[in-house]
Motif scaffolding. Structure first.
Motif, short mmCIF file in Angstrom:
data_model
loop_
_atom_site.label_atom_id
_atom_site.label_comp_id
_atom_site.label_asym_id
_atom_site.label_seq_id
_atom_site.Cartn_x
_atom_site.Cartn_y
_atom_site.Cartn_z
N SER A 194 0.77 -1.22 -0.04
CA SER A 194 0.01 0.13 -0.01
C SER A 194 0.78 1.20 -0.11
N THR A 195 0.55 2.31 -0.84
CA THR A 195 0.99 3.65 -0.96
C THR A 195 0.26 4.53 -0.69
N THR A 196 0.50 5.76 0.35
CA THR A 196 -0.44 6.72 0.55
C THR A 196 0.39 7.93 0.16
N ALA A 197 -0.29 8.71 -0.79
CA ALA A 197 0.30 10.11 -0.95
C ALA A 197 -0.74 11.10 -0.47
N THR A 198 -0.24 12.24 0.15
CA THR A 198 -1.04 13.25 0.67
C THR A 198 -0.53 14.48 -0.01
N THR A 199 -1.43 15.28 -0.92
CA THR A 199 -1.04 16.63 -1.48
C THR A 199 -1.60 17.84 -0.64
N THR A 200 -1.01 18.87 -1.02
CA THR A 200 -1.92 20.04 -0.33
C THR A 200 -1.85 21.24 -1.38
N GLN A 211 -6.17 19.35 1.71
CA GLN A 211 -5.41 18.18 1.76
C GLN A 211 -6.02 17.22 0.74
N ALA A 212 -5.56 16.47 0.10
CA ALA A 212 -6.03 15.19 -0.69
C ALA A 212 -5.08 14.02 -0.38
N THR A 213 -5.80 13.01 -0.04
CA THR A 213 -5.07 11.70 0.21
C THR A 213 -5.50 10.68 -0.78
N THR A 214 -4.51 10.15 -1.52
CA THR A 214 -4.65 9.15 -2.19
C THR A 214 -3.99 7.65 -1.89
N GLN A 215 -4.64 6.69 -1.89
CA GLN A 215 -4.12 5.35 -1.40
C GLN A 215 -4.35 4.46 -2.61
#
Length: 88
Positions: free
Chosen positions: A59-65, A71-75
């Motif tokens: 699993s990879t989780t990326a958080t962008t602002t 903020q948006a989190t993508t997993q």
């Protein structure tokens, strides 16, 4: 690794254990050898099933602002087969 080897070993073991009536070839009892081959084939079949159904999950989780502070989190989850055993 396929299913043919273990199934063939089980079949040969069942033929040896069920087709002969308490026959001995020298010090070897054929029915006992047959049941040993059946157990070995069953174990081989179980190990083959376990190896082919094992998958690795990552699993990879990326958080962008963004510029407004939102903020948006993508997993993302990926599955892959385990690497083959090393060649001997």
């Amino acid at each position: 690794m396929g299913y043919g080897g273990p199934i063939g070993l089980i079949v040969v073991g069942l033929v040896l254990s069920l087709a002969f009536n308490e026959r001995q070839v020298g010090p070897l009892e054929v029915t006992t050898l047959g049941w040993i081959l059946v157990l070995a084939g069953a174990l081989w079949l179980v190990l083959t099933l376990v190896q082919q159904n094992t998958r690795r999950r990552h699993s990879t989780t990326a958080t962008t602002t963004d510029a407004h502070g939102r903020q948006a989190t993508t997993q993302r989850t990926t599955e892959s087969d385990p690497p083959p055993p090393p060649a001997v």
